[in-house]
Scaffold this active site. Structure first.
Site, PDB file in Angstrom:
ATOM      1  N   ASP A  44     -11.752  -5.418   1.571  1.00 54.46           N
ATOM      2  CA  ASP A  44     -11.458  -4.794   0.291  1.00 54.46           C
ATOM      3  C   ASP A  44     -12.167  -5.601  -0.802  1.00 54.46           C
ATOM      4  O   ASP A  44     -12.402  -6.802  -0.616  1.00 54.46           O
ATOM      5  CB  ASP A  44      -9.931  -4.829   0.068  1.00 54.46           C
ATOM      6  CG  ASP A  44      -9.480  -3.780  -0.934  1.00 54.46           C
ATOM      7  OD1 ASP A  44     -10.315  -2.992  -1.406  1.00 54.46           O
ATOM      8  OD2 ASP A  44      -8.273  -3.746  -1.237  1.00 54.46           O
ATOM      9  N   LYS A  63      -8.901   4.243  -0.408  1.00 55.48           N
ATOM     10  CA  LYS A  63      -9.921   3.520   0.359  1.00 55.48           C
ATOM     11  C   LYS A  63      -9.273   2.775   1.539  1.00 55.48           C
ATOM     12  O   LYS A  63      -9.750   2.852   2.662  1.00 55.48           O
ATOM     13  CB  LYS A  63     -10.688   2.551  -0.553  1.00 55.48           C
ATOM     14  CG  LYS A  63     -11.459   3.290  -1.656  1.00 55.48           C
ATOM     15  CD  LYS A  63     -12.327   2.377  -2.484  1.00 55.48           C
ATOM     16  CE  LYS A  63     -11.543   1.426  -3.358  1.00 55.48           C
ATOM     17  NZ  LYS A  63     -10.702   2.104  -4.361  1.00 55.48           N
ATOM     18  N   THR A  64      -8.177   2.052   1.249  1.00 61.46           N
ATOM     19  CA  THR A  64      -7.502   1.313   2.321  1.00 61.46           C
ATOM     20  C   THR A  64      -6.962   2.288   3.359  1.00 61.46           C
ATOM     21  O   THR A  64      -7.066   2.055   4.576  1.00 61.46           O
ATOM     22  CB  THR A  64      -6.333   0.491   1.729  1.00 61.46           C
ATOM     23  OG1 THR A  64      -6.846  -0.286   0.654  1.00 61.46           O
ATOM     24  CG2 THR A  64      -5.700  -0.411   2.761  1.00 61.46           C
ATOM     25  N   THR A  75     -14.600  -1.102  -6.003  1.00 61.54           N
ATOM     26  CA  THR A  75     -14.426  -0.305  -7.223  1.00 61.54           C
ATOM     27  C   THR A  75     -15.687  -0.414  -8.079  1.00 61.54           C
ATOM     28  O   THR A  75     -15.800   0.249  -9.096  1.00 61.54           O
ATOM     29  CB  THR A  75     -13.231  -0.840  -8.057  1.00 61.54           C
ATOM     30  OG1 THR A  75     -13.387  -2.248  -8.187  1.00 61.54           O
ATOM     31  CG2 THR A  75     -11.904  -0.534  -7.384  1.00 61.54           C
ATOM     32  N   ARG A  90      -1.945   6.971  -5.747  1.00 62.28           N
ATOM     33  CA  ARG A  90      -1.040   5.818  -5.853  1.00 62.28           C
ATOM     34  C   ARG A  90      -0.081   5.996  -7.024  1.00 62.28           C
ATOM     35  O   ARG A  90       1.119   5.734  -6.913  1.00 62.28           O
ATOM     36  CB  ARG A  90      -1.826   4.515  -6.026  1.00 62.28           C
ATOM     37  CG  ARG A  90      -0.906   3.335  -6.404  1.00 62.28           C
ATOM     38  CD  ARG A  90      -1.600   2.011  -6.401  1.00 62.28           C
ATOM     39  NE  ARG A  90      -1.955   1.626  -5.049  1.00 62.28           N
ATOM     40  CZ  ARG A  90      -3.074   1.000  -4.715  1.00 62.28           C
ATOM     41  NH1 ARG A  90      -3.956   0.708  -5.652  1.00 62.28           N
ATOM     42  NH2 ARG A  90      -3.320   0.695  -3.471  1.00 62.28           N
TER      43      ARG A  90
HETATM   44  N1  ATP Z   1      -5.715  11.472   0.205  1.00 60.85           N
HETATM   45  C1  ATP Z   1      -4.461  11.008   0.198  1.00 60.85           C
HETATM   46  N2  ATP Z   1      -3.461  11.761   0.667  1.00 60.85           N
HETATM   47  C2  ATP Z   1      -2.189  11.316   0.600  1.00 60.85           C
HETATM   48  N3  ATP Z   1      -1.829  10.106   0.128  1.00 60.85           N
HETATM   49  C3  ATP Z   1      -2.797   9.318  -0.331  1.00 60.85           C
HETATM   50  C4  ATP Z   1      -4.155   9.709  -0.312  1.00 60.85           C
HETATM   51  N4  ATP Z   1      -4.907   8.715  -0.822  1.00 60.85           N
HETATM   52  C5  ATP Z   1      -4.064   7.735  -1.152  1.00 60.85           C
HETATM   53  N5  ATP Z   1      -2.790   8.089  -0.863  1.00 60.85           N
HETATM   54  C6  ATP Z   1      -1.600   7.295  -1.153  1.00 60.85           C
HETATM   55  O1  ATP Z   1      -1.909   6.414  -2.222  1.00 60.85           O
HETATM   56  C7  ATP Z   1      -1.603   5.070  -1.849  1.00 60.85           C
HETATM   57  C8  ATP Z   1      -2.753   4.192  -2.310  1.00 60.85           C
HETATM   58  O2  ATP Z   1      -3.872   4.399  -1.481  1.00 60.85           O
HETATM   59  P1  ATP Z   1      -4.821   3.202  -1.009  1.00 60.85           P
HETATM   60  O3  ATP Z   1      -4.069   1.910  -0.909  1.00 60.85           O
HETATM   61  O4  ATP Z   1      -5.513   3.664   0.219  1.00 60.85           O
HETATM   62  O5  ATP Z   1      -5.814   3.142  -2.238  1.00 60.85           O
HETATM   63  P2  ATP Z   1      -7.101   2.198  -2.438  1.00 60.85           P
HETATM   64  O6  ATP Z   1      -8.198   3.084  -2.909  1.00 60.85           O
HETATM   65  O7  ATP Z   1      -7.349   1.388  -1.216  1.00 60.85           O
HETATM   66  O8  ATP Z   1      -6.647   1.270  -3.611  1.00 60.85           O
HETATM   67  P3  ATP Z   1      -7.210  -0.219  -3.918  1.00 60.85           P
HETATM   68  O9  ATP Z   1      -8.628  -0.033  -4.371  1.00 60.85           O
HETATM   69  O10 ATP Z   1      -6.306  -0.688  -5.020  1.00 60.85           O
HETATM   70  O11 ATP Z   1      -7.068  -1.017  -2.667  1.00 60.85           O
HETATM   71  C9  ATP Z   1      -1.393   5.087  -0.339  1.00 60.85           C
HETATM   72  O12 ATP Z   1      -0.248   4.409   0.030  1.00 60.85           O
HETATM   73  C10 ATP Z   1      -1.184   6.515   0.052  1.00 60.85           C
HETATM   74  O13 ATP Z   1       0.206   6.742   0.256  1.00 60.85           O
END
Ligand code: ATP
Length: 350
Positions: free
Chosen positions: A115, A70-71, A164, A223
């Site tokens: 977030d 998401k981030t 989430t 992640r």
């Molecule tokens: N589609 C993707 N392709 C490649 N790497 C990814 C992808 N999605 C996530 N990642 C990797 O996973 C890590 C975590 O992703 P991210 O921080 O965007 O998750 P999030 O959904 O925002 O988590 P949270 O809800 O805990 O904030 C990122 O650093 C990235 O390297």
């Protein structure tokens, strides 16, 4: 938190070192972003249409479990449009004033990422309705009977909210997003792509079979994939007699060392499963009882542990509580005797 305290398969927690590591591996464009094909296509259209009309893209809500990107997507939305990005989070916005300070300092076209938007204060949420719709807020000046509300125009911005728990957002807020993306867990071939890309960026030589072995243990979550890869890299560096190459044996050994089983279950998952199986005879057992039994917060069990256990078919949710499936009995090598509770395991096994 230091790396040493980290639970490897917890998709939420991140140490300082890991945050830096994640930052380095984050895809910077929709093209580099692996998987979520549908969401990527939808976002591409939304961004292209906004660019053609020279306006700020619609507000976007990203919903889904932690660690699915998401981030990363919020950063891509800003990056692809060449727009500045401001990052905040629901827990940091505890008063309407906190939000007013952020909104009033946005520059035209800025992307505001919030977030955990479901954890924002209610008063701020109400301020956000007007801001999202009319790019305007009303600021209260003075107190009591003499208080007046002064309208303040904002620069046009795009809000990207991440949650989430989409179900916890009030309808008026949810309705103000022009587009809601539901992120799904990744399948193994997508995770293999995430891992191969990360290994190449880290300069780690790794066998295909080894990549597949990690992909099967990372709970559908990039992640966790990156985190396991990091431990595998360490293991290969130390044990692969100088070659530094990671093979399937080093993956198995590294992940066994860190208590990640072949299904990707970690200590907490196993504690939850063994509690249902042995203390409650396979269930049904209610969420709160389960949380107290394993000494974890109900929210963590519900948002992190349970979706994965349901997804891989070890438990089902029923109106009366969580129930272990036959696959769960098999995975743990336990037998349910004639509907009676099996012998309780010693607490040390949980
Ligand atoms: N589609 C993707 N392709 C490649 N790497 C990814 C992808 N999605 C996530 N990642 C990797 O996973 C890590 C975590 O992703 P991210 O921080 O965007 O998750 P999030 O959904 O925002 O988590 P949270 O809800 O805990 O904030 C990122 O650093 C990235 O390297």
């Amino acid at each position: 938190m230091s790396d040493a305290d980290l639970d490897l398969t917890d998709p939420v927690l991140a140490s300082e070192a890991e945050l830096a590591f994640e930052g380095a591996l984050r895809p910077r464009s929709l093209e580099e972003f692996v998987g979520q094909t549908r969401v990527r296509g939808q976002l591409q259209l939304l961004l292209s249409a906004a660019a053609l009309q020279q306006r700020t893209p619609d507000h976007i809500l990203l919903a889904g479990p932690p660690g699915l990107g998401k981030t990363t997507l919020a950063m891509i939305v800003a990056h692809e449009g060449g727009r500045p990005l401001r990052m905040s989070s629901g827990p940091a916005i505890q008063h309407a004033g906190d939000l007013a300070a952020i909104l009033s300092s946005l520059v035209p076209g800025e992307v505001l990422f919030i977030d955990e938007i479901h954890r924002m204060a209610r008063s701020a949420e109400e301020m956000l309705y007007l801001a999202m719709e009319d790019f305007r807020i009303d600021i209260m000046v003075g107190k009591g009977a003499g208080a007046t509300s002064v309208p303040l125009d904002l620069a046009p911005f795009t809000l990207v909210g991440a949650t989430t728990r989409a179900g916890l957002l009030p309808n008026p807020l949810r309705d103000r997003f022009g587009f809601t993306a539901h992120l799904e867990f990744y399948d193994e071939s997508e995770l293999e792509q995430v891992l191969s890309r990360a290994a190449a960026m880290l300069g780690l030589a790794i066998d295909r079979e080894a990549v597949a072995e990690i992909a099967g243990r990372c709970r559908g979550t990039p992640r966790i994939a990156n985190r396991l890869l990091r431990r595998v890299r360490d293991y290969a560096l130390v044990h692969a007699s100088g070659s530094g190459r990671a093979d399937v044996e080093s993956v198995r050994a590294a992940l066994e060392l860190y208590d990640v089983d072949p299904l990707g279950l970690d200590r907490l998952d196993r504690a939850v499963m063994l509690t249902i199986l042995t203390r409650f005879g396979g269930g049904p057992v209610g969420l709160n009882t389960l949380a107290v039994s394993v000494g974890e917060e109900a929210e963590t069990i519900e948002a992190v542990v349970e979706p994965f256990l349901v997804r891989i078919g070890l438990i089902t949710r029923t109106p009366r509580g969580r129930v272990a499936t036959p696959a769960a009995w098999r995975h743990f090598g336990l037998v349910r005797e004639g509907g009676e509770s099996p012998a309780t395991l010693p607490i040390d096994d949980l």
